[in-house]
Write a protein that holds these residues in place. Structure first.
Motif, PDB file in Angstrom:
ATOM      1  N   VAL A  40       0.437  -0.611   0.365  1.00  0.00           N
ATOM      2  CA  VAL A  40      -0.249  -0.130  -0.397  1.00  0.00           C
ATOM      3  C   VAL A  40       0.914   1.266   0.300  1.00  0.00           C
ATOM      4  O   VAL A  40       0.837   2.045  -0.380  1.00  0.00           O
ATOM      5  CB  VAL A  40      -0.678   0.022   1.371  1.00  0.00           C
ATOM      6  CG1 VAL A  40      -1.321   1.581   1.172  1.00  0.00           C
ATOM      7  CG2 VAL A  40      -1.546  -1.357   0.925  1.00  0.00           C
ATOM      8  N   ASN A  41       1.906   0.612   0.544  1.00  0.00           N
ATOM      9  CA  ASN A  41       2.995   2.060   1.092  1.00  0.00           C
ATOM     10  C   ASN A  41       3.752   2.570  -0.253  1.00  0.00           C
ATOM     11  O   ASN A  41       4.320   1.596  -0.899  1.00  0.00           O
ATOM     12  CB  ASN A  41       3.541   2.383   2.276  1.00  0.00           C
ATOM     13  CG  ASN A  41       3.850   3.493   2.655  1.00  0.00           C
ATOM     14  OD1 ASN A  41       4.894   4.438   1.503  1.00  0.00           O
ATOM     15  ND2 ASN A  41       4.245   3.838   3.877  1.00  0.00           N
ATOM     16  N   THR A  42       3.957   3.678  -0.787  1.00  0.00           N
ATOM     17  CA  THR A  42       4.372   3.935  -2.234  1.00  0.00           C
ATOM     18  C   THR A  42       5.359   4.954  -2.518  1.00  0.00           C
ATOM     19  O   THR A  42       6.312   4.917  -2.651  1.00  0.00           O
ATOM     20  CB  THR A  42       3.956   4.981  -2.844  1.00  0.00           C
ATOM     21  OG1 THR A  42       3.447   6.123  -2.757  1.00  0.00           O
ATOM     22  CG2 THR A  42       1.866   3.696  -3.526  1.00  0.00           C
ATOM     23  N   GLU A  43       5.716   4.750  -1.137  1.00  0.00           N
ATOM     24  CA  GLU A  43       7.052   6.158  -0.203  1.00  0.00           C
ATOM     25  C   GLU A  43       8.302   4.703  -0.561  1.00  0.00           C
ATOM     26  O   GLU A  43       7.950   3.716   0.339  1.00  0.00           O
ATOM     27  CB  GLU A  43       7.027   5.879   0.724  1.00  0.00           C
ATOM     28  CG  GLU A  43       8.275   7.273   0.724  1.00  0.00           C
ATOM     29  CD  GLU A  43       8.173   7.901   2.505  1.00  0.00           C
ATOM     30  OE1 GLU A  43       7.480   7.881   2.893  1.00  0.00           O
ATOM     31  OE2 GLU A  43       9.713   8.244   2.096  1.00  0.00           O
ATOM     32  N   ALA A  44       9.805   4.849  -1.355  1.00  0.00           N
ATOM     33  CA  ALA A  44      10.101   3.831  -1.030  1.00  0.00           C
ATOM     34  C   ALA A  44      11.714   4.685  -0.428  1.00  0.00           C
ATOM     35  O   ALA A  44      12.068   5.460  -0.620  1.00  0.00           O
ATOM     36  CB  ALA A  44      11.257   3.241  -3.005  1.00  0.00           C
ATOM     37  N   PHE A  45      12.011   3.439   1.376  1.00  0.00           N
ATOM     38  CA  PHE A  45      13.259   4.266   2.016  1.00  0.00           C
ATOM     39  C   PHE A  45      14.671   3.765   0.669  1.00  0.00           C
ATOM     40  O   PHE A  45      14.597   2.647   0.583  1.00  0.00           O
ATOM     41  CB  PHE A  45      13.260   4.373   2.758  1.00  0.00           C
ATOM     42  CG  PHE A  45      11.786   4.328   3.761  1.00  0.00           C
ATOM     43  CD1 PHE A  45      10.402   3.793   3.356  1.00  0.00           C
ATOM     44  CD2 PHE A  45      11.779   5.503   4.110  1.00  0.00           C
ATOM     45  CE1 PHE A  45       9.882   4.061   3.540  1.00  0.00           C
ATOM     46  CE2 PHE A  45      10.589   6.394   4.236  1.00  0.00           C
ATOM     47  CZ  PHE A  45       9.690   5.734   4.424  1.00  0.00           C
ATOM     48  N   PHE A  46      16.191   4.272   1.267  1.00  0.00           N
ATOM     49  CA  PHE A  46      16.769   4.099   0.730  1.00  0.00           C
ATOM     50  C   PHE A  46      18.079   4.379   1.896  1.00  0.00           C
ATOM     51  O   PHE A  46      17.912   4.334   2.943  1.00  0.00           O
ATOM     52  CB  PHE A  46      17.694   5.312  -0.239  1.00  0.00           C
ATOM     53  CG  PHE A  46      17.100   5.113  -1.605  1.00  0.00           C
ATOM     54  CD1 PHE A  46      15.121   5.382  -1.665  1.00  0.00           C
ATOM     55  CD2 PHE A  46      16.897   4.429  -2.320  1.00  0.00           C
ATOM     56  CE1 PHE A  46      14.530   5.537  -3.091  1.00  0.00           C
ATOM     57  CE2 PHE A  46      16.344   4.927  -3.650  1.00  0.00           C
ATOM     58  CZ  PHE A  46      14.836   4.903  -4.073  1.00  0.00           C
ATOM     59  N   GLY A  47      18.685   3.710   1.748  1.00  0.00           N
ATOM     60  CA  GLY A  47      20.061   3.329   2.395  1.00  0.00           C
ATOM     61  C   GLY A  47      21.173   4.231   1.843  1.00  0.00           C
ATOM     62  O   GLY A  47      20.706   5.008   0.990  1.00  0.00           O
ATOM     63  N   GLN A  48      22.170   4.136   2.352  1.00  0.00           N
ATOM     64  CA  GLN A  48      23.235   5.249   2.470  1.00  0.00           C
ATOM     65  C   GLN A  48      23.601   5.072   1.112  1.00  0.00           C
ATOM     66  O   GLN A  48      24.480   5.527   1.271  1.00  0.00           O
ATOM     67  CB  GLN A  48      24.033   5.945   3.855  1.00  0.00           C
ATOM     68  CG  GLN A  48      22.715   6.910   4.371  1.00  0.00           C
ATOM     69  CD  GLN A  48      23.717   8.419   5.428  1.00  0.00           C
ATOM     70  OE1 GLN A  48      24.226   7.129   6.295  1.00  0.00           O
ATOM     71  NE2 GLN A  48      23.540   9.064   5.014  1.00  0.00           N
ATOM     72  N   GLY A  49      23.812   4.021   0.853  1.00  0.00           N
ATOM     73  CA  GLY A  49      24.985   3.617  -0.207  1.00  0.00           C
ATOM     74  C   GLY A  49      25.923   3.408   0.074  1.00  0.00           C
ATOM     75  O   GLY A  49      26.265   3.186   1.110  1.00  0.00           O
ATOM     76  N   THR A  50      26.763   2.192  -1.125  1.00  0.00           N
ATOM     77  CA  THR A  50      28.130   1.539  -0.371  1.00  0.00           C
ATOM     78  C   THR A  50      29.181   2.154  -2.100  1.00  0.00           C
ATOM     79  O   THR A  50      28.623   1.863  -2.887  1.00  0.00           O
ATOM     80  CB  THR A  50      27.872   0.524  -1.065  1.00  0.00           C
ATOM     81  OG1 THR A  50      27.562   0.030   0.116  1.00  0.00           O
ATOM     82  CG2 THR A  50      29.624  -0.515  -0.494  1.00  0.00           C
ATOM     83  N   ARG A  51      30.125   2.931  -1.337  1.00  0.00           N
ATOM     84  CA  ARG A  51      31.090   3.389  -2.544  1.00  0.00           C
ATOM     85  C   ARG A  51      31.965   2.562  -3.139  1.00  0.00           C
ATOM     86  O   ARG A  51      32.294   2.262  -1.620  1.00  0.00           O
ATOM     87  CB  ARG A  51      31.368   4.843  -2.388  1.00  0.00           C
ATOM     88  CG  ARG A  51      32.356   5.726  -3.427  1.00  0.00           C
ATOM     89  CD  ARG A  51      32.770   6.839  -2.843  1.00  0.00           C
ATOM     90  NE  ARG A  51      31.764   7.702  -2.699  1.00  0.00           N
ATOM     91  CZ  ARG A  51      31.403   8.512  -3.695  1.00  0.00           C
ATOM     92  NH1 ARG A  51      31.658   8.733  -5.452  1.00  0.00           N
ATOM     93  NH2 ARG A  51      30.466   9.422  -3.425  1.00  0.00           N
ATOM     94  N   LEU A  52      32.011   1.932  -3.770  1.00  0.00           N
ATOM     95  CA  LEU A  52      32.703   0.817  -4.356  1.00  0.00           C
ATOM     96  C   LEU A  52      33.618   1.434  -5.270  1.00  0.00           C
ATOM     97  O   LEU A  52      32.879   2.100  -6.466  1.00  0.00           O
ATOM     98  CB  LEU A  52      32.048  -0.028  -4.510  1.00  0.00           C
ATOM     99  CG  LEU A  52      32.550  -1.439  -5.362  1.00  0.00           C
ATOM    100  CD1 LEU A  52      33.528  -2.114  -4.382  1.00  0.00           C
ATOM    101  CD2 LEU A  52      31.872  -2.567  -6.449  1.00  0.00           C
ATOM    102  N   THR A  53      34.583   1.654  -4.889  1.00  0.00           N
ATOM    103  CA  THR A  53      35.935   1.459  -5.919  1.00  0.00           C
ATOM    104  C   THR A  53      36.970   0.050  -6.401  1.00  0.00           C
ATOM    105  O   THR A  53      37.372   0.041  -5.122  1.00  0.00           O
ATOM    106  CB  THR A  53      37.105   2.502  -5.785  1.00  0.00           C
ATOM    107  OG1 THR A  53      36.076   4.116  -4.978  1.00  0.00           O
ATOM    108  CG2 THR A  53      38.244   2.478  -6.538  1.00  0.00           C
ATOM    109  N   VAL A  54      37.247  -0.048  -7.760  1.00  0.00           N
ATOM    110  CA  VAL A  54      37.444  -1.343  -8.348  1.00  0.00           C
ATOM    111  C   VAL A  54      38.915  -1.409  -8.054  1.00  0.00           C
ATOM    112  O   VAL A  54      38.928   0.275  -9.656  1.00  0.00           O
ATOM    113  CB  VAL A  54      37.173  -2.446  -9.152  1.00  0.00           C
ATOM    114  CG1 VAL A  54      37.882  -3.520  -9.176  1.00  0.00           C
ATOM    115  CG2 VAL A  54      35.473  -2.315  -8.482  1.00  0.00           C
ATOM    116  N   VAL A  55      40.104  -1.334  -8.423  1.00  0.00           N
ATOM    117  CA  VAL A  55      41.422  -1.241  -9.422  1.00  0.00           C
ATOM    118  C   VAL A  55      42.401  -1.494  -9.235  1.00  0.00           C
ATOM    119  O   VAL A  55      41.593  -3.006  -9.284  1.00  0.00           O
ATOM    120  CB  VAL A  55      41.990  -0.389  -7.714  1.00  0.00           C
ATOM    121  CG1 VAL A  55      41.698   0.850  -7.310  1.00  0.00           C
ATOM    122  CG2 VAL A  55      42.300  -1.162  -6.490  1.00  0.00           C
TER     123      VAL A  55
END
Lengths: 115, 116
Positions: A100-115
């Motif tokens: 029913v709830n249309t709002e999506a919540f988000f995490g703060q994300g994972t910043r991935l750097t591949v070297v």
């Protein structure tokens, strides 16, 4: 509402290795999603994490590269496998509490750097 | 397939002034939802405002309001009395509620800078 915690918040990885990102929600949610946000760009849906069954992947994303688990209604993981520099992105977990709830919540994300 | 287009990559506004961010979308569906999300440098996505397609009345949330033109498939965001804390990337997003699992489709984003 739902509070989403993601771990790790950032990581630097060697090419060819794999990284598993964890997403923990503080309440039971019906739907969980994983998005990728490449540098300076928009969010692209990788897959919908289904509780108790295989994830539903979007076009261009495959299970071998991005295996996803969702063992219960509050937790999911995304693995980025056999990484290359092109996988350097921010990966975000998202959840909707119920149908029913249309709002999506988000995490703060994972910043991935591949070297 | 649904698409969302934001044609303004960057915008700036003076503090206390009003700014409008544009968004257009394409869909053959009649029942859907539209959203504006804000992403500050912290990366945290924050819902600013949402609009149900079946509602003719434009949504408002304090200083934020939308101009929803369903026939034109346009969904612009107006920010009144802009504040420094409004500086962020703004994403327009589209969702079909009953089909496709309720996933969000995002536009490319508009980077808004509020200047003192």
């Amino acid at each position: 509402s739902a509070v989403i915690s993601q771990k790790p918040s950032r990581d630097i990885c060697q090419r060819g290795t794999s990284l598993t990102i964890q997403c923990q929600v503080d309440s039971q949610v019906t739907m969980m999603f994983w998005y990728r946000q490449q540098p300076g760009q928009s969010l692209t849906l990788i897959a919908t994490a289904n509780q108790g069954s295989e994830a539903t992947y979007e076009s261009g994303f495959v299970i071998d590269k991005f295996p996803i688990s969702r063992p219960n209604l509050t937790f999911s993981t995304l693995t980025v496998s056999n990484m290359s520099p092109e996988d350097s992105s921010i990966y975000l977990c998202s959840a909707r509490p119920d149908a029913v709830n249309t709002e999506a919540f988000f995490g703060q994300g994972t910043r991935l750097t591949v070297v | 397939a649904q698409t969302v287009t934001q044609s303004q990559p960057e915008m700036s506004v003076q503090e206390a002034e009003t700014v409008t961010l544009s968004c257009t979308y394409d869909t053959s569906e009649s029942n859907y939802y539209l959203f504006w999300y804000k992403q500050p440098p912290s990366r945290q996505m924050i819902l600013v405002i949402r609009q149900e397609a079946y509602k003719q009345q434009n949504a408002t949330e304090n200083r934020f309001s939308v101009n929803f033109q369903k026939a034109a498939k346009s969904f612009s965001l107006k920010i009144s009395d802009s504040q420094l804390g409004d500086t962020a990337m703004y994403f327009c997003a589209f969702m079909i509620y009953y089909n496709q699992g309720g996933k969000l489709i995002f536009g490319q984003g508009t980077e808004l800078s509020v200047k003192p």
